[in-house]
Write a protein that holds these residues in place. Sequence first.
Motif, PDB file in Angstrom:
ATOM      1  N   LEU A  87       7.161  47.696  -4.074  1.00  0.00           N
ATOM      2  CA  LEU A  87       8.200  47.492  -5.085  1.00  0.00           C
ATOM      3  C   LEU A  87       9.222  48.622  -5.059  1.00  0.00           C
ATOM      4  N   ILE A  88      10.472  48.288  -5.298  1.00  0.00           N
ATOM      5  CA  ILE A  88      11.511  49.306  -5.361  1.00  0.00           C
ATOM      6  C   ILE A  88      11.447  50.061  -6.688  1.00  0.00           C
ATOM      7  N   THR A  89      12.171  51.167  -6.747  1.00  0.00           N
ATOM      8  CA  THR A  89      12.304  51.943  -7.977  1.00  0.00           C
ATOM      9  C   THR A  89      13.781  51.960  -8.368  1.00  0.00           C
ATOM     10  N   ALA A  90      14.082  52.518  -9.519  1.00  0.00           N
ATOM     11  CA  ALA A  90      15.479  52.608  -9.964  1.00  0.00           C
ATOM     12  C   ALA A  90      16.318  53.435  -8.988  1.00  0.00           C
ATOM     13  N   ALA A  91      15.688  54.361  -8.262  1.00  0.00           N
ATOM     14  CA  ALA A  91      16.420  55.194  -7.299  1.00  0.00           C
ATOM     15  C   ALA A  91      16.861  54.408  -6.077  1.00  0.00           C
ATOM     16  N   ASP A  92      16.281  53.225  -5.873  1.00  0.00           N
ATOM     17  CA  ASP A  92      16.584  52.422  -4.690  1.00  0.00           C
ATOM     18  C   ASP A  92      17.766  51.487  -4.867  1.00  0.00           C
ATOM     19  N   ILE A  93      18.322  51.406  -6.058  1.00  0.00           N
ATOM     20  CA  ILE A  93      19.439  50.497  -6.311  1.00  0.00           C
ATOM     21  C   ILE A  93      20.595  51.262  -6.920  1.00  0.00           C
ATOM     22  N   GLU A  94      21.806  50.834  -6.605  1.00  0.00           N
ATOM     23  CA  GLU A  94      22.991  51.529  -7.073  1.00  0.00           C
ATOM     24  C   GLU A  94      23.158  51.397  -8.585  1.00  0.00           C
ATOM     25  N   ASP A  95      24.070  52.206  -9.103  1.00  0.00           N
ATOM     26  CA  ASP A  95      24.438  52.192 -10.521  1.00  0.00           C
ATOM     27  C   ASP A  95      23.351  52.812 -11.390  1.00  0.00           C
ATOM     28  N   ASP A  96      23.321  52.452 -12.649  1.00  0.00           N
ATOM     29  CA  ASP A  96      22.483  53.151 -13.624  1.00  0.00           C
ATOM     30  C   ASP A  96      21.417  52.220 -14.188  1.00  0.00           C
ATOM     31  N   TRP A  97      20.495  51.776 -13.350  1.00  0.00           N
ATOM     32  CA  TRP A  97      19.441  50.856 -13.763  1.00  0.00           C
ATOM     33  C   TRP A  97      18.259  51.630 -14.351  1.00  0.00           C
ATOM     34  N   THR A  98      17.631  51.036 -15.355  1.00  0.00           N
ATOM     35  CA  THR A  98      16.452  51.617 -15.993  1.00  0.00           C
ATOM     36  C   THR A  98      15.282  50.665 -15.852  1.00  0.00           C
ATOM     37  N   GLN A  99      14.155  51.170 -15.352  1.00  0.00           N
ATOM     38  CA  GLN A  99      12.976  50.322 -15.183  1.00  0.00           C
ATOM     39  C   GLN A  99      12.354  50.002 -16.536  1.00  0.00           C
ATOM     40  N   ARG A 163      20.362  42.366 -16.008  1.00  0.00           N
ATOM     41  CA  ARG A 163      18.967  42.620 -15.651  1.00  0.00           C
ATOM     42  C   ARG A 163      18.734  42.299 -14.180  1.00  0.00           C
ATOM     43  N   LEU A 164      17.795  43.012 -13.598  1.00  0.00           N
ATOM     44  CA  LEU A 164      17.436  42.804 -12.193  1.00  0.00           C
ATOM     45  C   LEU A 164      15.927  42.637 -12.114  1.00  0.00           C
ATOM     46  N   LEU A 165      15.497  41.556 -11.485  1.00  0.00           N
ATOM     47  CA  LEU A 165      14.069  41.284 -11.296  1.00  0.00           C
ATOM     48  C   LEU A 165      13.766  41.294  -9.804  1.00  0.00           C
ATOM     49  N   TYR A 166      12.776  42.091  -9.420  1.00  0.00           N
ATOM     50  CA  TYR A 166      12.418  42.263  -8.016  1.00  0.00           C
ATOM     51  C   TYR A 166      10.959  41.856  -7.820  1.00  0.00           C
ATOM     52  N   GLN A 167      10.702  41.013  -6.837  1.00  0.00           N
ATOM     53  CA  GLN A 167       9.348  40.505  -6.604  1.00  0.00           C
ATOM     54  C   GLN A 167       8.961  40.665  -5.142  1.00  0.00           C
ATOM     55  N   VAL A 168       7.709  41.050  -4.915  1.00  0.00           N
ATOM     56  CA  VAL A 168       7.111  41.098  -3.579  1.00  0.00           C
ATOM     57  C   VAL A 168       5.875  40.215  -3.612  1.00  0.00           C
ATOM     58  N   VAL A 245       9.409  38.517   5.498  1.00  0.00           N
ATOM     59  CA  VAL A 245       8.876  39.479   6.464  1.00  0.00           C
ATOM     60  C   VAL A 245       7.486  38.979   6.839  1.00  0.00           C
ATOM     61  N   GLY A 246       7.370  38.346   7.988  1.00  0.00           N
ATOM     62  CA  GLY A 246       6.098  37.726   8.350  1.00  0.00           C
ATOM     63  C   GLY A 246       5.741  36.631   7.370  1.00  0.00           C
ATOM     64  N   ASP A 247       4.541  36.703   6.792  1.00  0.00           N
ATOM     65  CA  ASP A 247       4.098  35.723   5.802  1.00  0.00           C
ATOM     66  C   ASP A 247       4.424  36.158   4.375  1.00  0.00           C
ATOM     67  N   ASN A 248       5.239  37.180   4.222  1.00  0.00           N
ATOM     68  CA  ASN A 248       5.531  37.748   2.913  1.00  0.00           C
ATOM     69  C   ASN A 248       7.033  37.686   2.654  1.00  0.00           C
ATOM     70  N   ALA A 249       7.416  37.919   1.417  1.00  0.00           N
ATOM     71  CA  ALA A 249       8.840  37.862   1.100  1.00  0.00           C
ATOM     72  C   ALA A 249       9.150  38.712  -0.113  1.00  0.00           C
ATOM     73  N   ILE A 250      10.394  39.173  -0.172  1.00  0.00           N
ATOM     74  CA  ILE A 250      10.911  39.802  -1.370  1.00  0.00           C
ATOM     75  C   ILE A 250      11.956  38.870  -1.968  1.00  0.00           C
ATOM     76  N   THR A 251      12.056  38.858  -3.290  1.00  0.00           N
ATOM     77  CA  THR A 251      13.067  38.069  -3.989  1.00  0.00           C
ATOM     78  C   THR A 251      13.751  38.969  -5.013  1.00  0.00           C
ATOM     79  N   VAL A 252      15.068  38.937  -5.025  1.00  0.00           N
ATOM     80  CA  VAL A 252      15.845  39.740  -5.961  1.00  0.00           C
ATOM     81  C   VAL A 252      16.762  38.827  -6.758  1.00  0.00           C
TER      82      VAL A 252
END
Length: 293
Positions: A87-99, A163-168, A245-252
């Motif tokens: 999973l990404i963190t707030a440091a991995d995305i631009e601007d001022d996002w808060t987890q 809001r941003l939702l990130y899934q692995v 990525v192979g049998d896996n995926a990320i969704t944003v």
Amino acid sequence: MTRRTVRLARVLSTALTAGTLLATAACAQEGGRDTGASGVSASPAAARQQTESPTGSPTGSPTGSPTGSPTGSPSGTLSESGAETALITAADIEDDWTQVKDTEAENWHDGLLIGKVDVSDFLSAKTDAADCQRLMDSLFDDDLLGKPSGANALRGFTQDDSRLLYQVAAYDRTNVQDSLEWMAKLPQECGQFTMTEDGEKRTVQVTRTDVPSVGDAREAVRISVSGPVDGTEATLTLDVAAVRVGDNAITVTAGGLDGDEHDSVVSAVKLGTQRLQDVLAGKSPAASPSQFD
């Protein structure tokens, strides 16, 4: 477990006046879903999605890999702990996002996505309308690529009214590849259509967007939903991207009433894919992104 429901008008009115984008719901009821709006029933496509495969593809493991997959792609099995690490963190995305807390992100649902697609808008009425209904239902339910077949982890972030939702997650490769191919058709099949909910019409537009050429396959679209909320016109804009990525995926999925969050989606896709590839290769993901240094 029973959900506590919230009236749609009150939820979206709050979104406009106090910066709350998404209606929060609790646990799904067995055999269906609660829409987060009192007295609103799930659309036919949404009800079917609770029990059907999203693509109708076989559930067994496929033989071989889809055409075009690069050689040397990670093929490790994704564990629950690995999904969390990827999973990404707030440091991995631009601007001022808060987890936010994971339990909060799990219950994000946007009432503007609720509605029944008007079949009369389509030349290939039943087929195209069904695909567009599936799109809206899966956006509401946060299962754009279908139900994961294995490990699954998600994380949410807020920024002003967005809001941003990130899934692995791990999937059956045939099913997730079919879902990406389905996404690729959406801008043509669902370019513009109408949804109706409680007698109110909403205009939906779907366009293609670009994301970095990462992973084994990827697709991205922008969805704009406009309609009245307590007599006031509102527009919800969501950028959605998925990478296999192979049998896996990320969704944003990112956006809100403020509109464009494409740059943050691009950052999440680029760095998130690398994190997932590192985890599958048995490596520790980089502690901090280098692209913003």
